[in-house]
Structures are given as structure tokens and as C-alpha cells.
Design a protein around this motif. Structure first.
Motif, PDB file in Angstrom:
ATOM      1  N   LEU A   1       0.836  -1.186   0.000  1.00  0.00           N
ATOM      2  CA  LEU A   1       0.000   0.000   0.000  1.00  0.00           C
ATOM      3  C   LEU A   1       0.875   1.241   0.000  1.00  0.00           C
ATOM      4  O   LEU A   1       1.916   1.279   0.658  1.00  0.00           O
ATOM      5  CB  LEU A   1      -0.905   0.030   1.239  1.00  0.00           C
ATOM      6  N   THR A   2       0.457   2.260  -0.734  1.00  0.00           N
ATOM      7  CA  THR A   2       1.160   3.538  -0.714  1.00  0.00           C
ATOM      8  C   THR A   2       0.716   4.335   0.512  1.00  0.00           C
ATOM      9  O   THR A   2      -0.231   3.951   1.218  1.00  0.00           O
ATOM     10  CB  THR A   2       0.840   4.358  -1.968  1.00  0.00           C
ATOM     11  N   GLU A   3       1.360   5.467   0.745  1.00  0.00           N
ATOM     12  CA  GLU A   3       0.929   6.347   1.842  1.00  0.00           C
ATOM     13  C   GLU A   3      -0.511   6.784   1.616  1.00  0.00           C
ATOM     14  O   GLU A   3      -1.305   6.853   2.564  1.00  0.00           O
ATOM     15  CB  GLU A   3       1.848   7.567   1.933  1.00  0.00           C
ATOM     16  N   ASN A   4      -0.849   7.086   0.358  1.00  0.00           N
ATOM     17  CA  ASN A   4      -2.236   7.452   0.051  1.00  0.00           C
ATOM     18  C   ASN A   4      -3.182   6.304   0.334  1.00  0.00           C
ATOM     19  O   ASN A   4      -4.292   6.504   0.847  1.00  0.00           O
ATOM     20  CB  ASN A   4      -2.365   7.864  -1.420  1.00  0.00           C
ATOM     21  N   GLY A   5      -2.761   5.089  -0.011  1.00  0.00           N
ATOM     22  CA  GLY A   5      -3.597   3.923   0.221  1.00  0.00           C
ATOM     23  C   GLY A   5      -3.903   3.716   1.694  1.00  0.00           C
ATOM     24  O   GLY A   5      -5.040   3.407   2.074  1.00  0.00           O
ATOM     25  N   VAL A   6      -2.892   3.903   2.528  1.00  0.00           N
ATOM     26  CA  VAL A   6      -3.070   3.776   3.980  1.00  0.00           C
ATOM     27  C   VAL A   6      -3.991   4.878   4.494  1.00  0.00           C
ATOM     28  O   VAL A   6      -4.939   4.629   5.250  1.00  0.00           O
ATOM     29  CB  VAL A   6      -1.706   3.827   4.703  1.00  0.00           C
ATOM     30  N   ARG A   7      -3.727   6.107   4.077  1.00  0.00           N
ATOM     31  CA  ARG A   7      -4.521   7.244   4.547  1.00  0.00           C
ATOM     32  C   ARG A   7      -5.983   7.118   4.113  1.00  0.00           C
ATOM     33  O   ARG A   7      -6.897   7.363   4.903  1.00  0.00           O
ATOM     34  CB  ARG A   7      -3.937   8.547   4.000  1.00  0.00           C
ATOM     35  N   ASP A   8      -6.203   6.710   2.873  1.00  0.00           N
ATOM     36  CA  ASP A   8      -7.580   6.559   2.383  1.00  0.00           C
ATOM     37  C   ASP A   8      -8.344   5.493   3.162  1.00  0.00           C
ATOM     38  O   ASP A   8      -9.532   5.654   3.444  1.00  0.00           O
ATOM     39  CB  ASP A   8      -7.577   6.203   0.894  1.00  0.00           C
ATOM     40  N   ALA A   9      -7.663   4.400   3.498  1.00  0.00           N
ATOM     41  CA  ALA A   9      -8.307   3.339   4.279  1.00  0.00           C
ATOM     42  C   ALA A   9      -8.661   3.841   5.676  1.00  0.00           C
ATOM     43  O   ALA A   9      -9.738   3.534   6.210  1.00  0.00           O
ATOM     44  CB  ALA A   9      -7.403   2.117   4.364  1.00  0.00           C
ATOM     45  N   GLU A  10      -7.778   4.625   6.252  1.00  0.00           N
ATOM     46  CA  GLU A  10      -8.049   5.186   7.580  1.00  0.00           C
ATOM     47  C   GLU A  10      -9.229   6.159   7.522  1.00  0.00           C
ATOM     48  O   GLU A  10     -10.077   6.182   8.423  1.00  0.00           O
ATOM     49  CB  GLU A  10      -6.807   5.883   8.115  1.00  0.00           C
ATOM     50  N   LEU A  11      -9.283   6.957   6.456  1.00  0.00           N
ATOM     51  CA  LEU A  11     -10.405   7.889   6.295  1.00  0.00           C
ATOM     52  C   LEU A  11     -11.727   7.146   6.118  1.00  0.00           C
ATOM     53  O   LEU A  11     -12.763   7.568   6.647  1.00  0.00           O
ATOM     54  CB  LEU A  11     -10.155   8.802   5.094  1.00  0.00           C
ATOM     55  N   LEU A  12     -11.693   6.038   5.388  1.00  0.00           N
ATOM     56  CA  LEU A  12     -12.907   5.242   5.237  1.00  0.00           C
ATOM     57  C   LEU A  12     -13.309   4.641   6.582  1.00  0.00           C
ATOM     58  O   LEU A  12     -14.495   4.539   6.896  1.00  0.00           O
ATOM     59  CB  LEU A  12     -12.702   4.146   4.197  1.00  0.00           C
ATOM     60  N   GLY A  13     -12.308   4.261   7.383  1.00  0.00           N
ATOM     61  CA  GLY A  13     -12.593   3.754   8.720  1.00  0.00           C
ATOM     62  C   GLY A  13     -13.331   4.785   9.568  1.00  0.00           C
ATOM     63  O   GLY A  13     -14.274   4.453  10.300  1.00  0.00           O
ATOM     64  N   VAL A  14     -12.922   6.042   9.453  1.00  0.00           N
ATOM     65  CA  VAL A  14     -13.607   7.121  10.176  1.00  0.00           C
ATOM     66  C   VAL A  14     -15.046   7.254   9.670  1.00  0.00           C
ATOM     67  O   VAL A  14     -15.987   7.389  10.450  1.00  0.00           O
ATOM     68  CB  VAL A  14     -12.844   8.456   9.999  1.00  0.00           C
TER      69      VAL A  14
END
Length: 205
Positions: free
Chosen positions: A28-41
């Protein structure tokens, strides 16, 4: 009523390189990690009965990022894995277009006729329909989070819309961490949301 929350894994290094992954993996890229965290929120207030994911590393990591600190029943199922692209895996789209233009044309323009060294689209449809039937049997109601892959979700769209596999690439595009929600009630299936990425917009605020 049963609701499926289908999510594509987050962006990976090979996604950026336009390199086909299939059963292989890239990080996963940094964007991939961040996007997954945002979806978690975004999904933090949704009560999930269970989480199911493809066993690929990128989907498992995405699922765990979405779950965050929540403790939920979590299972992997090989039938949720990406289409097996055989010898194409690890190669870029450009390389494949140069070496096998006719086969790549079928992949994009006439998917029902595509047959490489791995799976075809009907193979994917068969295994996805099987796992759907099992999940409906195991969960007559509630919410399920399903973290899987782009082609799998595109095939699911054809199933829910009762469309030919030749229309598998019809919009909307399924981006990394996009959310597709399907409601199942009284034997009827209804697409409530397709390929939604509104959670990513919060990165710009």
C-alpha cells in the motif's frame, strides 16, 4: 435486511505503475493507507456483524485499517481474491498492449471472450456468486464489510444489475478504498451506492 459494504483495497505501488497485480501483491502507498483510515472514520458508526476479505496482503491490511481499534469477527476467503491473470501479473499495461494487443483488446472490449493463462471473467463470477450465497445464508440480516479487489467488484456490479460480463467495465470506476453498498431484502438486491470515494475529499480540507 442484509447490507454488504464492498470496498476495494487501498492504492498500491503497482497501481501507480499501472502494473497488473492479480494474485501477486505490492505494498500500500501512503495514500492507500490514509484513504483506508479515512474510510474507517466514515464507517465508524456502522455496526458490522463481520468483516470478510480476500487473503491478499493488500486487502487484509486495508480491512484492518478500516476496522481500526474495533474488534470484529474477521475472516478471509480465497473466493474474494482478484482475477488470476497468469503470465500478465507483474507486467505493466503498456507492456501487455505491445506484446499481446489482441488479447488485451478482448480483456477491455469483449471480456466474455477473454481467456489468458489464468482465469476468465466467468470464473470470477462463479466463485463470487458462490461466496455471496454462503454469506447470505450465514447472515440473514445485519451489515457485512467485504474488502476485495477491483475486478471482483466490477463483476459484482454486473451480477447486481443483471448485465452481461461484456459490460463489466461500464462506469463507475472502482478506485482504491471506494465504497459500494448493496441492500438485500425479501430476495431482492438493490445497489445503494457505487464506487463512492467521498471520504477521500476530507484529505483536501
Amino acid at each position: 435486511m442484509l447490507q454488504f459494504f464492498f470496498v476495494r483495497h487501498g492504492e498500491t505501488e503497482w497501481n501507480i505503475e499501472k502494473r497488473l497485480q492479480g494474485r501477486r501483491n505490492s505494498e500500500l502507498t501512503e495514500n492507500g493507507v490514509r484513504d483506508a483510515e479515512l474510510l474507517g472514520v466514515r464507517l465508524a458508526t456502522t455496526d458490522f456483524d463481520a468483516v470478510y476479505a480476500s487473503p491478499s496482503k493488500r486487502t487484509v491490511e486495508t480491512a484492518k485499517l478500516i476496522m481500526g481499534e474495533r474488534t470484529l469477527p474477521f475472516k478471509t476467503d480465497e473466493r474474494l481474491m482478484e482475477i488470476d491473470l497468469g503470465e500478465w501479473e507483474g507486467r505493466t499495461v503498456g507492456e501487455i498492449q505491445q506484446s499481446e494487443p489482441e488479447l488485451y483488446y478482448l480483456y477491455q472490449e469483449s471480456p466474455s471472450q477473454f481467456k489468458g493463462t489464468g482465469e476468465n471473467f466467468q470464473d470470477v463470477k462463479n466463485r463470487v456468486e458462490a461466496v455471496l450465497a454462503e454469506l447470505v445464508g450465514a447472515h440473514p440480516s445485519g451489515n457485512l464489510l467485504i474488502v476485495t479487489h477491483g475486478v471482483v467488484i466490477k463483476v459484482l456490479q454486473t451480477i447486481f444489475k443483471n448485465r452481461s460480463l461484456d459490460l463489466v467495465w461500464e462506469p463507475p470506476y472502482i478506485e482504491g478504498t471506494s465504497l459500494t453498498i448493496v441492500k438485500m431484502e425479501d430476495g431482492k438486491r438493490e445497489l445503494l451506492l457505487e464506487g463512492d470515494i467521498s471520504h477521500k475529499e476530507s484529505k483536501l480540507v
